[in-house]
Design an enzyme around this catalytic site. Structure first.
Site, PDB file in Angstrom:
ATOM      1  CG  HIS A 211      63.847   2.474   3.148  1.00 23.70           C
ATOM      2  ND1 HIS A 211      64.562   1.323   2.973  1.00 23.70           N
ATOM      3  CD2 HIS A 211      64.769   3.460   3.275  1.00 23.70           C
ATOM      4  CE1 HIS A 211      65.857   1.583   3.010  1.00 23.70           C
ATOM      5  NE2 HIS A 211      66.011   2.876   3.186  1.00 23.70           N
TER       6      HIS A 211
HETATM    7  N1  UDP Z   1      67.284  -3.016   9.844  1.00 20.81           N
HETATM    8  C1  UDP Z   1      66.786  -3.187  11.121  1.00 20.81           C
HETATM    9  N2  UDP Z   1      65.437  -3.416  11.291  1.00 20.81           N
HETATM   10  C2  UDP Z   1      64.582  -3.484  10.245  1.00 20.81           C
HETATM   11  C3  UDP Z   1      65.102  -3.300   8.934  1.00 20.81           C
HETATM   12  C4  UDP Z   1      66.457  -3.047   8.770  1.00 20.81           C
HETATM   13  O1  UDP Z   1      67.540  -3.148  12.095  1.00 20.81           O
HETATM   14  O2  UDP Z   1      63.375  -3.682  10.458  1.00 20.81           O
HETATM   15  C5  UDP Z   1      68.737  -2.745   9.683  1.00 20.81           C
HETATM   16  C6  UDP Z   1      69.477  -3.651   8.723  1.00 20.81           C
HETATM   17  O3  UDP Z   1      69.935  -4.816   9.370  1.00 20.81           O
HETATM   18  C7  UDP Z   1      70.638  -2.784   8.288  1.00 20.81           C
HETATM   19  C8  UDP Z   1      70.060  -1.389   8.354  1.00 20.81           C
HETATM   20  O4  UDP Z   1      68.874  -1.457   9.127  1.00 20.81           O
HETATM   21  O5  UDP Z   1      71.707  -2.892   9.228  1.00 20.81           O
HETATM   22  C9  UDP Z   1      69.745  -0.898   6.964  1.00 20.81           C
HETATM   23  O6  UDP Z   1      69.042   0.267   7.065  1.00 20.81           O
HETATM   24  P1  UDP Z   1      68.025   0.804   5.976  1.00 20.81           P
HETATM   25  O7  UDP Z   1      67.581  -0.317   5.117  1.00 20.81           O
HETATM   26  O8  UDP Z   1      66.993   1.587   6.720  1.00 20.81           O
HETATM   27  O9  UDP Z   1      68.880   1.873   5.190  1.00 20.81           O
HETATM   28  P2  UDP Z   1      69.902   1.802   3.971  1.00 20.81           P
HETATM   29  O10 UDP Z   1      70.927   0.756   4.280  1.00 20.81           O
HETATM   30  O11 UDP Z   1      69.111   1.522   2.750  1.00 20.81           O
HETATM   31  O12 UDP Z   1      70.489   3.168   3.948  1.00 20.81           O
END
Ligand code: UDP
Length: 370
Positions: A211
């Protein structure tokens, strides 16, 4: 110590999905102490539908937000500006004793700026992360949040030392560990009880998440990644819970998901952790997933040129993989050519307790006179 009859408010700002597991660790730890403050969950609205926000609350044991500001969309500047205005109106009226922001999304930046301009103290949960790439919106946000926060909770001692070297007051910085790991350990038994999507068997698939704007917002970058994903999927079937941003870009660019890839909607927290925990590997550009993969001792192929979580590289589970190298990296995992996770100090499920203890020290005294 007897709980205060009318403790001051502690406003916890939740803007987007990845903020929730981090805030949940603090909410649960605060609930285990005598009440020196009253946690108030403020949802800015950046992520707002059930798939990206509402559905995660119950999975994480969080209550519905106490305040919903309803600010979403409008690009970085519009979202940041409108969220700042809404936060400033809320806090001018309610004057919480302290505001906690988690992570590095636009809503967290907006809340930090609004609170500090009102003279309110701000604690940054997940302070000090740096990937060195100032073209990444999140890197701009995390540096700006850290610059003006009054409490900086770092995930490890090295990060805390770097923040102190940057000039933050030693007393303002504390290495508390990784709140994401607290939530993962708490959720793990329930996550393992969730059924896998039909057709997947434990150890027989990889997970893919994408993403980051640099990967999905340009047609050429996304098409290149899809080619790499196709090469990987010829070696190992992939399950891809698709972020709404990526779904939109695929449709705008008229690009198709390669063969061997199971496209899924964004999953709830327990369903996603259940999927991750039984996978053979994960290929991702997520920040939080790099950390969760370490806790699950799961090979993590990070589809980015840099990471703000270098301890996961040192711990062995995580490698930065350019798209062209994805197929070979999957082959290496399948051949068993991947180290086991080495320990990371403080990533032990106690980050919430350390943050709550620090708050009790810093806020308990202020609360007594509020
Ligand atoms: N996550 C979730 N469902 C999904 C994909 C990710 O619950 O379909 C959770 C994942 O376990 C983690 C969090 O979302 O706890 C990470 O978020 P994301 O990847 O959107 O953002 P980033 O960490 O890159 O800021």
């Amino acid at each position: 110590m007897a709980p205060e009859p009318n403790p001051p408010e502690l406003h916890l700002v939740a803007a987007a999905r990845p903020n929730l597991p981090k805030l949940a660790a603090l909410v649960h730890a605060l609930a285990e102490r005598p009440a020196f403050c009253r946690p108030v969950l403020v949802h800015t609205g950046q992520h707002h539908d059930a798939a990206m926000f509402g559905g995660h609350l119950a999975d994480l044991g969080l209550p519905p937000p106490d305040v919903s500001l309803g600010i979403s969309g409008g690009g970085h500047a519009g979202l940041t500006g409108r969220t700042m205005i809404a936060c400033a109106e809320l806090w001018a009226a309610r004057r919480p004793a302290m505001v906690v922001v988690a992570g590095d999304v636009d809503g967290a930046l907006a809340a930090t700026l609004a609170a500090r301009k009102l003279g309110l103290p701000v604690a940054h949960l997940e302070a000090g992360l740096r990937c060195g790439d100032l073209d990444m919106p999140e890197e701009i946000n995390r540096r700006a949040i850290d610059a003006v926060s009054t409490t900086l909770w770092a995930p490890d001692e090295g990060t805390a030392a770097r923040l102190r070297a940057e000039g933050h007051a030693p007393g303002a910085v504390r290495a508390v560990g990784n709140a994401m790991i607290d939530s993962l350990l708490r959720a793990r038994p329930a996550a393992m009880a969730r059924p896998l999507p039909p057709g997947l068997v434990p150890g027989g698939y990889g997970v893919l998440t994408l993403h980051r704007p640099a990967n999905v917002d340009g047609r050429e970058a996304l098409a290149g990644l899809l080619e790499a994903v196709g090469a990987a999927a010829r070696r190992l079937p992939l399950a891809w819970p698709m972020h709404p941003r990526t779904r939109q870009r695929l449709s705008e660019f008229g690009l198709a998901v390669p063969e061997g890839v199971m496209r899924l909607p964004p999953l709830g927290h327990l369903d996603f952790l259940g999927l991750l925990a039984r996978a053979r590997l994960v290929a991702t550009d997520s920040g939080g997933v790099q950390e969760e993969a370490w806790a699950l001792d799961l090979p993590c192929l990070t589809l980015r040129p840099s990471t703000e979580r270098p301890v996961t590289l040192e711990a062995g589970t995580n490698r930065l993989v350019p798209p062209a190298g994805l197929g070979a990296a999957v082959a290496a995992v399948l051949a068993g050519d991947w180290p086991r996770a080495r320990p990371i100090p403080l990533w032990d499920g106690r980050a919430g307790a350390r943050m709550a203890a620090h708050l009790a020290e810093t806020m308990g005294a202020a609360g007594a006179t509020a």
